[in-house]
Design a protein around this motif. Structure first.
Motif, PDB file in Angstrom:
ATOM      1  N   PRO A  25       2.971   9.895  -2.724  1.00  0.00           N
ATOM      2  CA  PRO A  25       1.688  10.269  -2.114  1.00  0.00           C
ATOM      3  C   PRO A  25       0.716   9.094  -1.967  1.00  0.00           C
ATOM      4  O   PRO A  25      -0.316   9.032  -2.603  1.00  0.00           O
ATOM      5  N   LYS A  83      -3.684  19.947   0.443  1.00  0.00           N
ATOM      6  CA  LYS A  83      -3.438  18.505   0.537  1.00  0.00           C
ATOM      7  C   LYS A  83      -1.994  18.311   0.979  1.00  0.00           C
ATOM      8  O   LYS A  83      -1.085  18.921   0.423  1.00  0.00           O
ATOM      9  N   TYR A  84      -1.818  17.463   1.989  1.00  0.00           N
ATOM     10  CA  TYR A  84      -0.495  17.187   2.535  1.00  0.00           C
ATOM     11  C   TYR A  84      -0.104  15.744   2.234  1.00  0.00           C
ATOM     12  O   TYR A  84      -0.952  14.875   2.131  1.00  0.00           O
ATOM     13  N   LYS A  85       1.204  15.528   2.139  1.00  0.00           N
ATOM     14  CA  LYS A  85       1.741  14.176   2.054  1.00  0.00           C
ATOM     15  C   LYS A  85       2.913  14.106   3.019  1.00  0.00           C
ATOM     16  O   LYS A  85       3.429  15.120   3.471  1.00  0.00           O
ATOM     17  N   LEU A 123       1.374  19.117  -0.637  1.00  0.00           N
ATOM     18  CA  LEU A 123       1.333  18.461  -1.942  1.00  0.00           C
ATOM     19  C   LEU A 123       0.652  19.364  -2.962  1.00  0.00           C
ATOM     20  O   LEU A 123       1.124  19.550  -4.070  1.00  0.00           O
ATOM     21  N   GLN A 124      -0.478  19.960  -2.546  1.00  0.00           N
ATOM     22  CA  GLN A 124      -1.265  20.768  -3.470  1.00  0.00           C
ATOM     23  C   GLN A 124      -2.125  21.733  -2.675  1.00  0.00           C
ATOM     24  O   GLN A 124      -2.675  21.380  -1.627  1.00  0.00           O
ATOM     25  N   THR A 176      -6.195  15.773   3.402  1.00  0.00           N
ATOM     26  CA  THR A 176      -6.843  16.956   2.849  1.00  0.00           C
ATOM     27  C   THR A 176      -7.422  17.767   3.995  1.00  0.00           C
ATOM     28  O   THR A 176      -8.142  17.237   4.841  1.00  0.00           O
ATOM     29  N   GLU A 210      -0.437   8.290   1.126  1.00  0.00           N
ATOM     30  CA  GLU A 210      -1.338   8.790   2.157  1.00  0.00           C
ATOM     31  C   GLU A 210      -1.442  10.298   1.985  1.00  0.00           C
ATOM     32  O   GLU A 210      -0.449  11.005   2.073  1.00  0.00           O
ATOM     33  N   VAL A 211      -2.620  10.780   1.722  1.00  0.00           N
ATOM     34  CA  VAL A 211      -2.861  12.198   1.505  1.00  0.00           C
ATOM     35  C   VAL A 211      -3.823  12.689   2.577  1.00  0.00           C
ATOM     36  O   VAL A 211      -4.827  12.043   2.856  1.00  0.00           O
ATOM     37  N   LYS A 229      -5.832   7.065   2.674  1.00  0.00           N
ATOM     38  CA  LYS A 229      -4.782   6.253   2.065  1.00  0.00           C
ATOM     39  C   LYS A 229      -5.217   5.946   0.644  1.00  0.00           C
ATOM     40  O   LYS A 229      -6.337   5.519   0.406  1.00  0.00           O
ATOM     41  N   THR A 230      -4.308   6.195  -0.296  1.00  0.00           N
ATOM     42  CA  THR A 230      -4.610   5.914  -1.699  1.00  0.00           C
ATOM     43  C   THR A 230      -3.845   4.675  -2.139  1.00  0.00           C
ATOM     44  O   THR A 230      -2.881   4.276  -1.522  1.00  0.00           O
TER      45      THR A 230
END
Length: 147
Positions: A123, A115-117, A98-99, A128, A125-126, A144-145
């Motif tokens: 996104p 950061k993975y998704k 993701l980033q 890091t 659930e991220v 989880k966001t």
């Protein structure tokens, strides 16, 4: 009389030794740090190590996990911690980056971070992952966001 001279001497010494600051100027302006980027080669190295870590985590291969972890955190990582990380990562879904950037730890040191998704998902659930420069893993945080 002696007390008066002693009192005046103390007050006058304080007034003579007091310093007044005038004309204070900042010579160098503080520079704002610009976000640094991680090279593609480093991102590929970190990503490969993370995917190996996830595979070893799902297989419960402690020896392979320890080989991928940083020496700084090996002693802190218990089987319970690994189990919680394992529960936070869904092995049936593919991960994508993701980033990529840097993560500042509490001691003020910047470490590379990715950061993975999950592929195809928003996104929500991220995951890091923080690395050392050599690719060893310092930390994994599945979150989880509410987006």
């Amino acid at each position: 009389m002696k007390k008066i001279f002693l009192g005046l001497a103390i007050v006058s010494m304080q007034l003579l030794l007091a310093q007044k600051v005038t004309g204070l100027q900042v010579e160098q302006q503080q520079k704002k740090e610009q976000p640094a980027t991680i090279s593609k080669e480093k991102i590929n190295l970190y990503n490969a190590n993370f995917l190996k870590f996830v595979s070893a985590l799902q297989a419960s291969d402690r020896k392979a996990i320890d080989a991928l972890l940083s020496d700084k955190v090996k002693e802190l990582v218990t089987d319970d911690v690994l189990e919680k990380v394992k529960e936070g990562i869904d092995p049936n879904k593919n991960l994508e980056i993701l980033q990529a950037g840097y993560y500042t730890t509490m001691d003020g040191v910047n470490h590379p971070s990715i950061k993975y998704k999950y592929t195809g998902d928003a996104p929500k659930e991220v995951i890091t992952t923080v690395f050392e420069d050599d690719g060893k893993i310092l930390g994994v945080l599945p979150v989880k966001t509410d987006k």
